[in-house]
Design a protein around this motif. Sequence first.
Motif, mmCIF file in Angstrom:
data_model
loop_
_atom_site.group_PDB
_atom_site.id
_atom_site.type_symbol
_atom_site.label_atom_id
_atom_site.label_comp_id
_atom_site.label_asym_id
_atom_site.label_seq_id
_atom_site.Cartn_x
_atom_site.Cartn_y
_atom_site.Cartn_z
ATOM 1 N N LEU A 2 -0.113 35.609 10.506
ATOM 2 C CA LEU A 2 -0.864 36.605 11.253
ATOM 3 C C LEU A 2 0.061 37.339 12.218
ATOM 4 O O LEU A 2 0.889 36.720 12.896
ATOM 5 C CB LEU A 2 -1.990 35.919 12.030
ATOM 6 C CG LEU A 2 -3.045 36.823 12.681
ATOM 7 C CD1 LEU A 2 -3.795 37.602 11.621
ATOM 8 C CD2 LEU A 2 -4.009 35.983 13.499
ATOM 9 N N LEU A 3 -0.039 38.674 12.234
ATOM 10 C CA LEU A 3 0.726 39.573 13.106
ATOM 11 C C LEU A 3 2.181 39.754 12.682
ATOM 12 O O LEU A 3 2.965 40.361 13.414
ATOM 13 C CB LEU A 3 0.667 39.113 14.574
ATOM 14 C CG LEU A 3 -0.735 39.024 15.181
ATOM 15 C CD1 LEU A 3 -0.659 38.595 16.642
ATOM 16 C CD2 LEU A 3 -1.478 40.350 15.054
ATOM 17 N N ASP A 4 2.573 39.230 11.518
ATOM 18 C CA ASP A 4 3.895 39.562 10.978
ATOM 19 C C ASP A 4 3.935 41.052 10.657
ATOM 20 O O ASP A 4 2.900 41.689 10.450
ATOM 21 C CB ASP A 4 4.177 38.766 9.692
ATOM 22 C CG ASP A 4 4.646 37.352 9.983
ATOM 23 O OD1 ASP A 4 4.818 37.015 11.163
ATOM 24 O OD2 ASP A 4 4.848 36.579 9.020
ATOM 25 N N THR A 5 5.147 41.599 10.590
ATOM 26 C CA THR A 5 5.324 43.008 10.239
ATOM 27 C C THR A 5 6.107 43.122 8.937
ATOM 28 O O THR A 5 7.179 42.523 8.800
ATOM 29 C CB THR A 5 6.075 43.774 11.347
ATOM 30 O OG1 THR A 5 5.317 43.717 12.556
ATOM 31 C CG2 THR A 5 6.278 45.235 10.955
ATOM 32 N N LEU A 6 5.579 43.871 7.984
ATOM 33 C CA LEU A 6 6.249 44.123 6.714
ATOM 34 C C LEU A 6 6.802 45.546 6.724
ATOM 35 O O LEU A 6 6.148 46.471 7.212
ATOM 36 C CB LEU A 6 5.287 43.960 5.531
ATOM 37 C CG LEU A 6 4.594 42.608 5.366
ATOM 38 C CD1 LEU A 6 3.743 42.622 4.101
ATOM 39 C CD2 LEU A 6 5.598 41.467 5.330
ATOM 40 N N ILE A 7 8.001 45.710 6.174
ATOM 41 C CA ILE A 7 8.597 47.032 6.024
ATOM 42 C C ILE A 7 8.820 47.303 4.539
ATOM 43 O O ILE A 7 9.435 46.491 3.841
ATOM 44 C CB ILE A 7 9.928 47.140 6.782
ATOM 45 C CG1 ILE A 7 9.686 47.050 8.291
ATOM 46 C CG2 ILE A 7 10.634 48.452 6.452
ATOM 47 C CD1 ILE A 7 10.945 47.203 9.124
ATOM 48 N N PHE A 8 8.310 48.424 4.061
ATOM 49 C CA PHE A 8 8.467 48.844 2.673
ATOM 50 C C PHE A 8 9.512 49.956 2.638
ATOM 51 O O PHE A 8 9.413 50.932 3.382
ATOM 52 C CB PHE A 8 7.138 49.376 2.114
ATOM 53 C CG PHE A 8 6.020 48.367 2.133
ATOM 54 C CD1 PHE A 8 5.681 47.671 0.982
ATOM 55 C CD2 PHE A 8 5.317 48.108 3.296
ATOM 56 C CE1 PHE A 8 4.653 46.748 0.992
ATOM 57 C CE2 PHE A 8 4.293 47.178 3.326
ATOM 58 C CZ PHE A 8 3.960 46.493 2.161
ATOM 59 N N SER A 9 10.508 49.825 1.762
ATOM 60 C CA SER A 9 11.557 50.850 1.715
ATOM 61 C C SER A 9 12.075 51.012 0.295
ATOM 62 O O SER A 9 12.137 50.056 -0.477
ATOM 63 C CB SER A 9 12.714 50.476 2.651
ATOM 64 O OG SER A 9 13.303 49.261 2.256
ATOM 65 N N SER A 10 12.425 52.232 -0.029
ATOM 66 C CA SER A 10 13.041 52.548 -1.322
ATOM 67 C C SER A 10 13.683 53.921 -1.206
ATOM 68 O O SER A 10 13.527 54.614 -0.191
ATOM 69 C CB SER A 10 11.995 52.554 -2.443
ATOM 70 O OG SER A 10 11.177 53.703 -2.360
ATOM 71 N N ILE A 11 14.398 54.313 -2.240
ATOM 72 C CA ILE A 11 15.059 55.618 -2.229
ATOM 73 C C ILE A 11 14.052 56.749 -2.370
ATOM 74 O O ILE A 11 14.200 57.805 -1.771
ATOM 75 C CB ILE A 11 16.103 55.685 -3.362
ATOM 76 C CG1 ILE A 11 17.209 54.664 -3.116
ATOM 77 C CG2 ILE A 11 16.699 57.077 -3.485
ATOM 78 C CD1 ILE A 11 18.226 54.585 -4.216
ATOM 79 N N LYS A 12 12.964 56.514 -3.112
ATOM 80 C CA LYS A 12 12.021 57.594 -3.424
ATOM 81 C C LYS A 12 10.970 57.798 -2.333
ATOM 82 O O LYS A 12 10.436 58.893 -2.187
ATOM 83 C CB LYS A 12 11.320 57.287 -4.751
ATOM 84 C CG LYS A 12 10.368 58.393 -5.210
ATOM 85 C CD LYS A 12 9.802 58.099 -6.574
ATOM 86 C CE LYS A 12 8.761 59.139 -6.993
ATOM 87 N NZ LYS A 12 9.320 60.482 -7.057
#
Length: 257
Positions: free
Chosen positions: A64-74
Amino acid sequence: MSNKKIYFLLLCALASSLLSAQQKLLQGKITNETEVDGIHILNTSSRYNTVTNENGHFSIQVKLLDTLIFSSIKYNPEKMVITETIYEKGVVTIALTELVNELDDVYIAPNLSGNIVADLKRIKTEKPIDFDDVGIPGFKGKPEEKIVPLYLTITPLSVDIEALYKHISGYYKGLKTRRKWEYENNAVAKLLNYYTLSFFTTTYGIAENSVYDFLLFCAETSTIESDFKKEHFGSVLLILNDKAKIYKNRSSKENQE
């Protein structure tokens, strides 16, 4: 305020605290229609990371309350906080915003000389392009310190006093040990993220609070790190089967003592 109400509030606070400390496997999907494979997902709280498959699906351990980061070139980088609703459902979908790269304005100097190298130096842009601009994770810290081999500290032409001292004082030895621990800890985190905690407790009967220690034991006494990195999963399972018997036998003897 009555004692019953105080006890009730304390129980609620305790339940909330326990919930926030408990990990669970979150299942997710990128809902964009094209190019949804190979998108990186990083849990900035636990440092667990994973990538999406060809259908945009992924799974990652969260609290709970973790942070996810989504990243890619597009796509533009996106952040997501694991709210109570997301945590309880254990499933999430996310649509990423397509990244549109626009070149900065370029000012062409007049009276070009015809010398490409000289003319390029005279061309100015508003700012240099950074890897953050295109959504690619990159290293921002200090470069890793290079360990100078002992035989290179003294040559016919020079003596590297600093490197020689670091060998004699044991500094380099300690640095190698710390790097080995970091490498093994990263390997353990990846194994835990890939197979999940319940896999080790159910399949091999390892106590939940001993799984991390068990995987460190495997990393220190086998080739499980390189086999997992090369996706030799058959070899990884053979190592786990073999090491689980040794680890449980060793733990049993320690408890008897």
